[in-house]
Design a protein around this motif. Structure first.
Motif, PDB file in Angstrom:
ATOM      1  N   MET A   1       0.845  -1.197   0.000  1.00 25.14           N
ATOM      2  CA  MET A   1       0.000   0.000   0.000  1.00 25.14           C
ATOM      3  C   MET A   1       0.886   1.255   0.000  1.00 25.14           C
ATOM      4  N   ALA A   2       0.700   2.095  -0.981  1.00 30.43           N
ATOM      5  CA  ALA A   2       1.519   3.302  -1.083  1.00 30.43           C
ATOM      6  C   ALA A   2       1.149   4.308  -0.001  1.00 30.43           C
ATOM      7  N   THR A   3       2.133   5.008   0.534  1.00 31.30           N
ATOM      8  CA  THR A   3       1.893   6.056   1.509  1.00 31.30           C
ATOM      9  C   THR A   3       1.867   7.403   0.793  1.00 31.30           C
ATOM     10  N   ASP A   4       1.293   8.402   1.450  1.00 33.50           N
ATOM     11  CA  ASP A   4       1.202   9.733   0.842  1.00 33.50           C
ATOM     12  C   ASP A   4       2.473  10.529   1.101  1.00 33.50           C
TER      13      ASP A   4
ATOM     14  N   SER B   1       7.379   6.781 -10.625  1.00 34.36           N
ATOM     15  CA  SER B   1       6.303   7.553 -11.250  1.00 34.36           C
ATOM     16  C   SER B   1       6.377   9.024 -10.862  1.00 34.36           C
ATOM     17  N   PHE B   2       6.610   9.312  -9.571  1.00 32.27           N
ATOM     18  CA  PHE B   2       6.755  10.702  -9.135  1.00 32.27           C
ATOM     19  C   PHE B   2       7.929  11.347  -9.852  1.00 32.27           C
TER      20      PHE B   2
ATOM     21  N   ASP C   1      -0.230   6.727 -12.746  1.00 31.72           N
ATOM     22  CA  ASP C   1       0.345   5.883 -11.703  1.00 31.72           C
ATOM     23  C   ASP C   1       0.889   6.705 -10.539  1.00 31.72           C
ATOM     24  N   ALA C   2       1.234   7.976 -10.767  1.00 36.22           N
ATOM     25  CA  ALA C   2       1.788   8.813  -9.699  1.00 36.22           C
ATOM     26  C   ALA C   2       0.761   9.087  -8.604  1.00 36.22           C
TER      27      ALA C   2
ATOM     28  N   GLN D   1       5.509   6.145  -3.447  1.00 37.35           N
ATOM     29  CA  GLN D   1       4.551   6.937  -2.690  1.00 37.35           C
ATOM     30  C   GLN D   1       3.599   7.675  -3.625  1.00 37.35           C
ATOM     31  N   ALA D   2       2.452   8.052  -3.079  1.00 39.98           N
ATOM     32  CA  ALA D   2       1.440   8.746  -3.862  1.00 39.98           C
ATOM     33  C   ALA D   2       1.497  10.249  -3.605  1.00 39.98           C
TER      34      ALA D   2
END
Length: 278
Positions: A1-4, A46-47, A211-212, A219-220
């Motif tokens: 699970m990606a974190t912010d 992605s970022f 995806d970003a 991370q998102a």
């Protein structure tokens, strides 16, 4: 699970992106290292790809006259054989040189985003590829001008651009080194490196945009964070282009090895000590 991602992280990483994108020190490698060192987690490919749109926008603005001239000549040459001048050929050189990284980036997307972002790989590339700069500077004749660029140069520099998919190598470092080995003047190789990067980086950033927001790895970031980050990267990147072109006119690329090698060795030491996780 990606974190912010936090706002501080977005701002710092965007500044780093703008400062390092055009320098042969590997922006993706520095983003990977700094994100993990200070926030304990990789911000993700992605970022990185999306924020790179800011620095590529800086290239578009800085070289706007050249790009517009090449585009006009390319379309004119398609319609009329008598108008196929050097700028027309330059258009094909950029297209031809972009094909290798486009194919490899698309086919190896998952491997690049996950397996190649290991910090041991990043640190090793920072150190090892520094010696490529040094050898290229020593062996390169640096005697060929911009109007002597050929399709062969575009192919070899395009293949070298593929190495930038590995964090720690550096897009500009790889392509400029290839240009030096081919006998190009350092400033000529650098300018063509900028032009060659435009299609690949724009395509990568736009492709990675969805995806970003909800990445499978990393991370998102929110839409506003991506917008602000891209704007920061644009402003800092524009200044970096102007500085680098002045620098390479009188200085060797090998100077950047003095930064890359200690950083790479430091990261290895932190990894070995358990301070950083690969």
């Amino acid at each position: 699970m990606a974190t912010d991602m936090s706002w501080l992280q977005v701002i710092v990483l965007s500044l780093v992106q703008g400062l390092t994108e055009f320098l042969p020190v590997s922006s993706s490698g520095h983003l990977r290292i700094i994100s993990t060192l200070f926030w304990g987690e990789d911000a993700g490919a992605s970022f990185t790809a999306v924020v790179q749109l800011g620095t590529e926008a800086a290239v578009l603005v800085y070289f706007a006259k050249d790009i517009w001239r090449i585009l006009l000549a390319w379309f004119a040459g398609l319609a009329d054989k008598s108008k196929r001048n050097f700028d027309y050929r330059m258009g094909w050189m950029v297209i031809f040189g972009t094909i290798p990284v486009g194919l490899l980036g698309f086919l190896g997307k998952d491997f690049i985003r996950e397996n190649l972002r290991n910090l041991w790989i990043t640190a090793a590339m920072l150190v090892l590829f520094s010696f490529v700069f040094i050898i290229a500077e020593r062996m390169g004749r640096r005697e060929r001008s911009f109007d002597q660029l050929t399709m062969r140069d575009a192919l070899w520099m395009g293949l070298a651009q593929c190495l930038a998919l590995i964090p720690g190598v550096s897009r500009s470092g790889g392509t400029v080194s290839a240009g030096l080995f081919l006998g190009l003047d350092r400033e000529v190789a650098t300018r063509f490196s900028f032009l060659l990067a435009i299609p690949a980086v724009l395509a990568s950033g736009l492709f990675s945009l969805p995806d970003a927001f909800s990445p499978e790895a990393g991370q998102a970031a929110s839409g506003l964070q991506l917008f602000v980050g891209t704007a920061i990267a644009f402003a800092v990147g524009y200044a970096s282009i102007a500085w680098l072109l002045r620098f390479v006119a009188h200085h060797s690329f090998a100077w950047f090895a003095a930064w890359r090698i200690p950083v790479g060795l430091l990261v290895m030491a932190l990894l070995a000590a358990g301070v950083l996780q690969a």
